[in-house]
Design a protein around this motif. Structure first.
Motif, PDB file in Angstrom:
ATOM      1  N   LEU A 174       0.827  -1.201   0.000  1.00 18.78           N
ATOM      2  CA  LEU A 174       0.000   0.000   0.000  1.00 18.78           C
ATOM      3  C   LEU A 174       0.866   1.258   0.000  1.00 18.78           C
ATOM      4  O   LEU A 174       0.508   2.278  -0.614  1.00 18.78           O
ATOM      5  CB  LEU A 174      -0.924   0.004   1.218  1.00 18.78           C
ATOM      6  CG  LEU A 174      -2.058  -1.030   1.220  1.00 18.78           C
ATOM      7  CD1 LEU A 174      -2.816  -0.988   2.541  1.00 18.78           C
ATOM      8  CD2 LEU A 174      -3.017  -0.769   0.058  1.00 18.78           C
ATOM      9  N   THR A 175       1.999   1.209   0.681  1.00 17.95           N
ATOM     10  CA  THR A 175       2.904   2.352   0.721  1.00 17.95           C
ATOM     11  C   THR A 175       3.571   2.591  -0.626  1.00 17.95           C
ATOM     12  O   THR A 175       3.800   3.740  -1.031  1.00 17.95           O
ATOM     13  CB  THR A 175       3.990   2.132   1.796  1.00 17.95           C
ATOM     14  OG1 THR A 175       3.358   1.915   3.059  1.00 17.95           O
ATOM     15  CG2 THR A 175       4.908   3.331   1.905  1.00 17.95           C
ATOM     16  N   LEU A 176       3.861   1.514  -1.341  1.00 15.57           N
ATOM     17  CA  LEU A 176       4.630   1.612  -2.582  1.00 15.57           C
ATOM     18  C   LEU A 176       3.765   1.669  -3.835  1.00 15.57           C
ATOM     19  O   LEU A 176       4.256   2.092  -4.894  1.00 15.57           O
ATOM     20  CB  LEU A 176       5.571   0.415  -2.690  1.00 15.57           C
ATOM     21  CG  LEU A 176       6.640   0.276  -1.601  1.00 15.57           C
ATOM     22  CD1 LEU A 176       7.270  -1.102  -1.664  1.00 15.57           C
ATOM     23  CD2 LEU A 176       7.693   1.357  -1.753  1.00 15.57           C
ATOM     24  N   ALA A 177       2.504   1.270  -3.744  1.00 16.69           N
ATOM     25  CA  ALA A 177       1.686   1.076  -4.949  1.00 16.69           C
ATOM     26  C   ALA A 177       1.474   2.364  -5.727  1.00 16.69           C
ATOM     27  O   ALA A 177       1.269   2.313  -6.948  1.00 16.69           O
ATOM     28  CB  ALA A 177       0.338   0.465  -4.578  1.00 16.69           C
ATOM     29  N   ARG A 178       1.495   3.514  -5.067  1.00 10.99           N
ATOM     30  CA  ARG A 178       1.283   4.779  -5.765  1.00 10.99           C
ATOM     31  C   ARG A 178       2.551   5.600  -5.875  1.00 10.99           C
ATOM     32  O   ARG A 178       2.504   6.813  -6.109  1.00 10.99           O
ATOM     33  CB  ARG A 178       0.198   5.605  -5.056  1.00 10.99           C
ATOM     34  CG  ARG A 178      -1.137   4.911  -4.876  1.00 10.99           C
ATOM     35  CD  ARG A 178      -1.599   4.183  -6.121  1.00 10.99           C
ATOM     36  NE  ARG A 178      -1.737   5.051  -7.271  1.00 10.99           N
ATOM     37  CZ  ARG A 178      -1.894   4.618  -8.506  1.00 10.99           C
ATOM     38  NH1 ARG A 178      -1.903   3.315  -8.764  1.00 10.99           N
ATOM     39  NH2 ARG A 178      -1.998   5.487  -9.508  1.00 10.99           N
ATOM     40  N   ARG A 179       3.694   4.950  -5.730  1.00 10.19           N
ATOM     41  CA  ARG A 179       4.965   5.660  -5.910  1.00 10.19           C
ATOM     42  C   ARG A 179       5.214   5.919  -7.392  1.00 10.19           C
ATOM     43  O   ARG A 179       4.620   5.281  -8.274  1.00 10.19           O
ATOM     44  CB  ARG A 179       6.109   4.855  -5.292  1.00 10.19           C
ATOM     45  CG  ARG A 179       6.023   4.672  -3.801  1.00 10.19           C
ATOM     46  CD  ARG A 179       6.428   5.919  -3.047  1.00 10.19           C
ATOM     47  NE  ARG A 179       7.869   6.109  -3.085  1.00 10.19           N
ATOM     48  CZ  ARG A 179       8.696   5.595  -2.174  1.00 10.19           C
ATOM     49  NH1 ARG A 179       8.227   4.858  -1.173  1.00 10.19           N
ATOM     50  NH2 ARG A 179       9.998   5.825  -2.258  1.00 10.19           N
ATOM     51  N   GLU A 180       6.138   6.836  -7.669  1.00  8.47           N
ATOM     52  CA  GLU A 180       6.342   7.304  -9.038  1.00  8.47           C
ATOM     53  C   GLU A 180       6.756   6.177  -9.983  1.00  8.47           C
ATOM     54  O   GLU A 180       6.303   6.127 -11.140  1.00  8.47           O
ATOM     55  CB  GLU A 180       7.412   8.416  -9.052  1.00  8.47           C
ATOM     56  CG  GLU A 180       6.986   9.715  -8.411  1.00  8.47           C
ATOM     57  CD  GLU A 180       7.069   9.683  -6.899  1.00  8.47           C
ATOM     58  OE1 GLU A 180       7.489   8.627  -6.354  1.00  8.47           O
ATOM     59  OE2 GLU A 180       6.685  10.672  -6.253  1.00  8.47           O
ATOM     60  N   PHE A 181       7.607   5.275  -9.514  1.00 16.43           N
ATOM     61  CA  PHE A 181       8.093   4.224 -10.417  1.00 16.43           C
ATOM     62  C   PHE A 181       6.979   3.254 -10.797  1.00 16.43           C
ATOM     63  O   PHE A 181       6.991   2.690 -11.895  1.00 16.43           O
ATOM     64  CB  PHE A 181       9.284   3.489  -9.796  1.00 16.43           C
ATOM     65  CG  PHE A 181       8.987   2.766  -8.508  1.00 16.43           C
ATOM     66  CD1 PHE A 181       8.582   1.445  -8.510  1.00 16.43           C
ATOM     67  CD2 PHE A 181       9.123   3.417  -7.290  1.00 16.43           C
ATOM     68  CE1 PHE A 181       8.324   0.777  -7.335  1.00 16.43           C
ATOM     69  CE2 PHE A 181       8.868   2.757  -6.105  1.00 16.43           C
ATOM     70  CZ  PHE A 181       8.466   1.432  -6.124  1.00 16.43           C
ATOM     71  N   VAL A 182       5.992   3.052  -9.909  1.00 17.26           N
ATOM     72  CA  VAL A 182       4.869   2.184 -10.241  1.00 17.26           C
ATOM     73  C   VAL A 182       3.933   2.887 -11.219  1.00 17.26           C
ATOM     74  O   VAL A 182       3.455   2.290 -12.192  1.00 17.26           O
ATOM     75  CB  VAL A 182       4.111   1.771  -8.965  1.00 17.26           C
ATOM     76  CG1 VAL A 182       2.886   0.929  -9.317  1.00 17.26           C
ATOM     77  CG2 VAL A 182       5.033   1.006  -8.035  1.00 17.26           C
TER      78      VAL A 182
END
Length: 290
Positions: A174-182
Protein backbone atom coordinates in the motif's frame (compact mmCIF):
# COMPACT_ATOMS: atom_id res chain seq x y z
CA UNK A 1 27.22 21.91 -11.97
CA UNK A 2 30.42 19.96 -11.33
CA UNK A 3 30.22 20.85 -7.65
CA UNK A 4 26.66 19.50 -7.52
CA UNK A 5 27.73 16.22 -9.17
CA UNK A 6 30.62 15.80 -6.74
CA UNK A 7 28.27 16.47 -3.82
CA UNK A 8 25.83 13.82 -5.08
CA UNK A 9 28.67 11.32 -5.54
CA UNK A 10 29.89 11.96 -2.00
CA UNK A 11 26.37 11.47 -0.69
CA UNK A 12 26.03 8.12 -2.48
CA UNK A 13 29.45 6.98 -1.26
CA UNK A 14 28.63 8.00 2.31
CA UNK A 15 25.36 6.05 2.40
CA UNK A 16 26.96 2.60 3.00
CA UNK A 17 29.14 4.11 5.73
CA UNK A 18 26.11 5.59 7.47
CA UNK A 19 24.32 2.26 7.30
CA UNK A 20 27.38 0.47 8.64
CA UNK A 21 27.48 2.83 11.59
CA UNK A 22 23.78 2.24 12.21
CA UNK A 23 24.37 -1.50 12.63
CA UNK A 24 26.26 -1.07 15.88
CA UNK A 25 28.26 -3.45 18.04
CA UNK A 26 25.25 -5.40 19.32
CA UNK A 27 24.26 -6.27 15.74
CA UNK A 28 27.67 -7.80 15.04
CA UNK A 29 27.78 -9.68 18.35
CA UNK A 30 24.31 -11.09 17.65
CA UNK A 31 25.33 -12.03 14.11
CA UNK A 32 28.42 -13.87 15.33
CA UNK A 33 26.33 -15.79 17.86
CA UNK A 34 23.83 -16.81 15.17
CA UNK A 35 26.62 -17.93 12.85
CA UNK A 36 28.11 -20.10 15.62
CA UNK A 37 24.75 -21.64 16.55
CA UNK A 38 23.81 -22.29 12.93
CA UNK A 39 27.21 -23.85 12.23
CA UNK A 40 26.94 -26.14 15.25
CA UNK A 41 23.40 -27.15 14.28
CA UNK A 42 24.36 -27.91 10.66
CA UNK A 43 27.56 -29.77 11.56
CA UNK A 44 26.06 -31.64 14.55
CA UNK A 45 26.07 -35.09 12.86
CA UNK A 46 29.78 -34.86 12.01
CA UNK A 47 31.01 -33.29 15.26
CA UNK A 48 32.76 -35.58 17.78
CA UNK A 49 29.72 -35.74 20.06
CA UNK A 50 28.16 -38.60 21.93
CA UNK A 51 24.81 -39.93 20.82
CA UNK A 52 22.21 -37.58 22.36
CA UNK A 53 19.74 -40.43 23.03
CA UNK A 54 22.16 -42.95 24.57
CA UNK A 55 21.32 -43.42 28.25
CA UNK A 56 23.61 -44.43 31.12
CA UNK A 57 21.64 -44.78 34.33
CA UNK A 58 24.89 -45.06 36.33
CA UNK A 59 25.84 -41.53 35.20
CA UNK A 60 22.57 -39.74 35.96
CA UNK A 61 23.05 -35.99 36.53
CA UNK A 62 26.83 -36.41 36.41
CA UNK A 63 28.90 -33.26 36.90
CA UNK A 64 31.18 -31.65 34.33
CA UNK A 65 34.01 -33.97 33.25
CA UNK A 66 36.35 -34.65 30.38
CA UNK A 67 33.93 -37.27 29.08
CA UNK A 68 30.81 -35.13 29.53
CA UNK A 69 31.81 -31.49 29.21
CA UNK A 70 28.43 -30.21 30.43
CA UNK A 71 27.52 -33.27 32.47
CA UNK A 72 24.55 -35.55 31.88
CA UNK A 73 20.80 -35.21 32.32
CA UNK A 74 18.41 -37.17 34.50
CA UNK A 75 18.68 -40.22 32.23
CA UNK A 76 22.44 -40.16 31.84
CA UNK A 77 22.43 -38.61 28.35
CA UNK A 78 25.23 -36.22 27.37
CA UNK A 79 24.05 -32.66 27.95
CA UNK A 80 26.33 -31.00 25.39
CA UNK A 81 25.19 -33.34 22.62
CA UNK A 82 21.56 -32.75 23.50
CA UNK A 83 22.07 -28.99 23.52
CA UNK A 84 23.59 -28.97 20.04
CA UNK A 85 21.09 -31.45 18.57
CA UNK A 86 18.33 -29.55 20.36
CA UNK A 87 19.50 -26.40 18.60
CA UNK A 88 19.25 -28.33 15.34
CA UNK A 89 15.58 -29.13 15.97
CA UNK A 90 14.64 -25.71 17.31
CA UNK A 91 16.33 -23.88 14.43
CA UNK A 92 14.86 -26.24 11.83
CA UNK A 93 11.34 -25.50 13.05
CA UNK A 94 12.19 -21.84 13.69
CA UNK A 95 13.46 -21.26 10.16
CA UNK A 96 11.13 -23.40 8.04
CA UNK A 97 7.85 -22.41 9.70
CA UNK A 98 8.33 -18.66 8.99
CA UNK A 99 9.24 -19.58 5.41
CA UNK A 100 5.72 -20.99 5.04
CA UNK A 101 4.25 -17.77 6.42
CA UNK A 102 6.57 -15.68 4.25
CA UNK A 103 5.70 -17.52 1.05
CA UNK A 104 1.92 -17.71 1.45
CA UNK A 105 1.29 -14.61 3.56
CA UNK A 106 3.71 -12.47 1.56
CA UNK A 107 2.07 -13.42 -1.75
CA UNK A 108 -1.45 -12.79 -0.42
CA UNK A 109 -0.44 -9.44 1.09
CA UNK A 110 1.27 -8.32 -2.13
CA UNK A 111 -1.79 -9.17 -4.23
CA UNK A 112 -4.25 -7.69 -1.73
CA UNK A 113 -2.34 -4.42 -1.44
CA UNK A 114 -2.04 -4.04 -5.21
CA UNK A 115 -5.45 -5.12 -6.48
CA UNK A 116 -7.48 -3.87 -3.48
CA UNK A 117 -11.28 -4.16 -3.78
CA UNK A 118 -13.10 -7.40 -3.10
CA UNK A 119 -9.97 -9.51 -3.24
CA UNK A 120 -8.40 -7.46 -0.46
CA UNK A 121 -11.58 -7.74 1.61
CA UNK A 122 -11.62 -11.53 1.13
CA UNK A 123 -7.94 -11.94 2.08
CA UNK A 124 -8.10 -9.64 5.12
CA UNK A 125 -11.34 -11.30 6.27
CA UNK A 126 -9.90 -14.80 5.98
CA UNK A 127 -6.82 -13.74 7.96
CA UNK A 128 -9.07 -12.28 10.67
CA UNK A 129 -10.89 -15.61 10.87
CA UNK A 130 -7.58 -17.45 11.25
CA UNK A 131 -6.49 -15.01 13.96
CA UNK A 132 -9.75 -15.63 15.81
CA UNK A 133 -8.63 -19.18 16.65
CA UNK A 134 -6.60 -19.27 19.89
CA UNK A 135 -3.13 -20.44 18.76
CA UNK A 136 -2.66 -22.91 21.61
CA UNK A 137 -6.08 -24.52 21.04
CA UNK A 138 -5.39 -24.69 17.31
CA UNK A 139 -2.01 -26.36 17.95
CA UNK A 140 -3.56 -28.80 20.41
CA UNK A 141 -6.33 -29.80 18.01
CA UNK A 142 -4.05 -30.29 15.00
CA UNK A 143 -1.43 -32.15 17.04
CA UNK A 144 -4.08 -34.46 18.50
CA UNK A 145 -5.38 -35.22 15.00
CA UNK A 146 -2.07 -35.49 13.06
CA UNK A 147 0.23 -36.65 15.86
CA UNK A 148 3.48 -35.25 17.24
CA UNK A 149 6.30 -34.83 14.75
CA UNK A 150 8.66 -32.14 13.53
CA UNK A 151 6.89 -31.72 10.13
CA UNK A 152 3.46 -31.39 11.78
CA UNK A 153 4.76 -28.87 14.30
CA UNK A 154 6.44 -26.89 11.51
CA UNK A 155 3.25 -26.78 9.43
CA UNK A 156 1.16 -25.67 12.42
CA UNK A 157 3.49 -22.81 13.30
CA UNK A 158 3.84 -21.86 9.62
CA UNK A 159 0.07 -21.58 9.17
CA UNK A 160 -0.20 -19.50 12.35
CA UNK A 161 2.39 -17.07 10.94
CA UNK A 162 0.59 -16.41 7.63
CA UNK A 163 -1.61 -13.51 8.89
CA UNK A 164 1.34 -11.56 10.28
CA UNK A 165 3.33 -11.83 7.04
CA UNK A 166 0.24 -10.94 5.01
CA UNK A 167 -0.24 -7.74 7.00
CA UNK A 168 3.41 -6.71 6.63
CA UNK A 169 3.37 -7.35 2.86
CA UNK A 170 0.03 -5.57 2.41
CA UNK A 171 1.16 -2.52 4.39
CA UNK A 172 4.40 -2.26 2.40
CA UNK A 173 2.53 -2.69 -0.90
CA UNK A 174 0.00 0.00 0.00
CA UNK A 175 2.90 2.35 0.72
CA UNK A 176 4.63 1.61 -2.58
CA UNK A 177 1.69 1.08 -4.95
CA UNK A 178 1.28 4.78 -5.77
CA UNK A 179 4.96 5.66 -5.91
CA UNK A 180 6.34 7.30 -9.04
CA UNK A 181 8.09 4.22 -10.42
CA UNK A 182 4.87 2.18 -10.24
CA UNK A 183 2.81 4.94 -11.87
CA UNK A 184 5.45 5.26 -14.60
CA UNK A 185 5.32 1.53 -15.28
CA UNK A 186 1.53 1.67 -15.54
CA UNK A 187 1.75 4.63 -17.93
CA UNK A 188 4.14 2.66 -20.14
CA UNK A 189 1.58 -0.15 -20.40
CA UNK A 190 3.31 -2.70 -18.16
CA UNK A 191 1.18 -5.71 -17.22
CA UNK A 192 0.06 -6.40 -13.66
CA UNK A 193 2.44 -9.36 -13.46
CA UNK A 194 5.41 -7.22 -14.52
CA UNK A 195 4.57 -4.48 -12.03
CA UNK A 196 4.16 -7.00 -9.21
CA UNK A 197 7.31 -8.98 -9.98
CA UNK A 198 9.66 -6.28 -11.29
CA UNK A 199 8.57 -3.13 -9.44
CA UNK A 200 6.86 -4.06 -6.18
CA UNK A 201 8.28 -7.43 -5.12
CA UNK A 202 11.97 -6.33 -4.93
CA UNK A 203 10.92 -3.51 -2.58
CA UNK A 204 8.34 -5.43 -0.54
CA UNK A 205 10.70 -8.35 0.04
CA UNK A 206 13.08 -6.19 2.09
CA UNK A 207 10.73 -5.47 5.01
CA UNK A 208 9.42 -9.03 4.72
CA UNK A 209 12.90 -10.49 5.16
CA UNK A 210 13.49 -8.21 8.16
CA UNK A 211 10.20 -9.37 9.66
CA UNK A 212 11.19 -12.95 8.84
CA UNK A 213 14.07 -12.73 11.32
CA UNK A 214 11.69 -11.51 14.01
CA UNK A 215 9.34 -14.34 13.05
CA UNK A 216 12.13 -16.86 13.54
CA UNK A 217 12.65 -15.59 17.09
CA UNK A 218 8.93 -15.84 17.91
CA UNK A 219 8.68 -19.31 16.35
CA UNK A 220 11.61 -20.63 18.38
CA UNK A 221 9.92 -19.38 21.56
CA UNK A 222 6.57 -20.93 20.58
CA UNK A 223 8.23 -24.23 19.67
CA UNK A 224 10.02 -24.20 23.01
CA UNK A 225 6.77 -23.50 24.86
CA UNK A 226 4.93 -26.31 23.06
CA UNK A 227 7.79 -28.74 23.67
CA UNK A 228 7.87 -27.69 27.33
CA UNK A 229 4.17 -28.60 27.53
CA UNK A 230 4.79 -31.93 25.81
CA UNK A 231 3.14 -30.86 22.53
CA UNK A 232 6.29 -30.40 20.46
CA UNK A 233 8.72 -32.93 19.07
CA UNK A 234 8.22 -36.46 20.47
CA UNK A 235 10.83 -37.95 22.84
CA UNK A 236 13.62 -38.92 22.84
CA UNK A 237 14.34 -36.20 20.24
CA UNK A 238 15.93 -33.24 21.96
CA UNK A 239 14.80 -29.64 21.60
CA UNK A 240 15.52 -26.72 23.87
CA UNK A 241 11.93 -26.53 25.08
CA UNK A 242 11.71 -30.22 25.94
CA UNK A 243 15.09 -30.04 27.71
CA UNK A 244 13.82 -27.19 29.88
CA UNK A 245 10.73 -29.25 30.68
CA UNK A 246 12.82 -32.28 31.60
CA UNK A 247 15.20 -30.16 33.65
CA UNK A 248 12.49 -28.70 35.89
CA UNK A 249 12.35 -32.01 37.79
CA UNK A 250 16.02 -31.56 38.70
CA UNK A 251 16.04 -27.90 39.72
CA UNK A 252 16.88 -28.73 43.34
CA UNK A 253 19.84 -31.03 42.57
CA UNK A 254 21.03 -30.01 39.07
CA UNK A 255 19.55 -26.63 38.03
CA UNK A 256 21.94 -26.45 35.05
CA UNK A 257 19.76 -29.02 33.23
CA UNK A 258 17.08 -26.35 32.86
CA UNK A 259 19.26 -23.23 32.83
CA UNK A 260 21.64 -24.29 30.02
CA UNK A 261 18.94 -24.85 27.35
CA UNK A 262 17.07 -21.80 28.67
CA UNK A 263 20.22 -19.71 28.22
CA UNK A 264 20.70 -21.04 24.68
CA UNK A 265 17.08 -20.28 23.85
CA UNK A 266 17.26 -16.79 25.38
CA UNK A 267 20.50 -15.78 23.65
CA UNK A 268 19.41 -17.10 20.25
CA UNK A 269 16.01 -15.39 20.40
CA UNK A 270 17.65 -12.16 21.58
CA UNK A 271 20.16 -12.35 18.70
CA UNK A 272 17.42 -12.86 16.10
CA UNK A 273 15.47 -9.94 17.60
CA UNK A 274 18.49 -7.62 17.51
CA UNK A 275 19.35 -8.51 13.91
CA UNK A 276 15.70 -8.35 12.84
CA UNK A 277 15.09 -4.96 14.46
CA UNK A 278 18.20 -3.52 12.85
CA UNK A 279 17.29 -4.84 9.41
CA UNK A 280 13.72 -3.62 9.78
CA UNK A 281 14.94 -0.10 10.59
CA UNK A 282 17.19 -0.11 7.52
CA UNK A 283 14.51 -1.42 5.13
CA UNK A 284 11.49 0.54 6.34
CA UNK A 285 9.80 1.83 3.14
CA UNK A 286 8.33 4.77 5.04
CA UNK A 287 11.80 6.25 5.32
CA UNK A 288 11.73 6.88 1.58
CA UNK A 289 15.05 5.18 0.99
CA UNK A 290 13.78 2.86 -1.74
Amino acid sequence: MATLELSMQDEVAAEPLRRKRKLGLLFWIASVWLVIILALAILAPVLPLQNPVDMDMLERRAAFSSEHWLGTDGLGRDELARLIFGARVSLTVGLIAPMIGLGIGGALGLLAGYFRGRFETLVVGSMDVLLAFPPLIFALAVTAYLGQSIPNLTIILGVLGIPAFMRVARAATLTLARREFVIAAEALGASHARILLRELLPNVILPLLAFFLLGVAVTIVVEGALSFLGLGVPPPTASWGSMIGEGRDSLDVAPRLAFLPAAGLFLTVLAFNLVGDTMRALTDPRQGAL
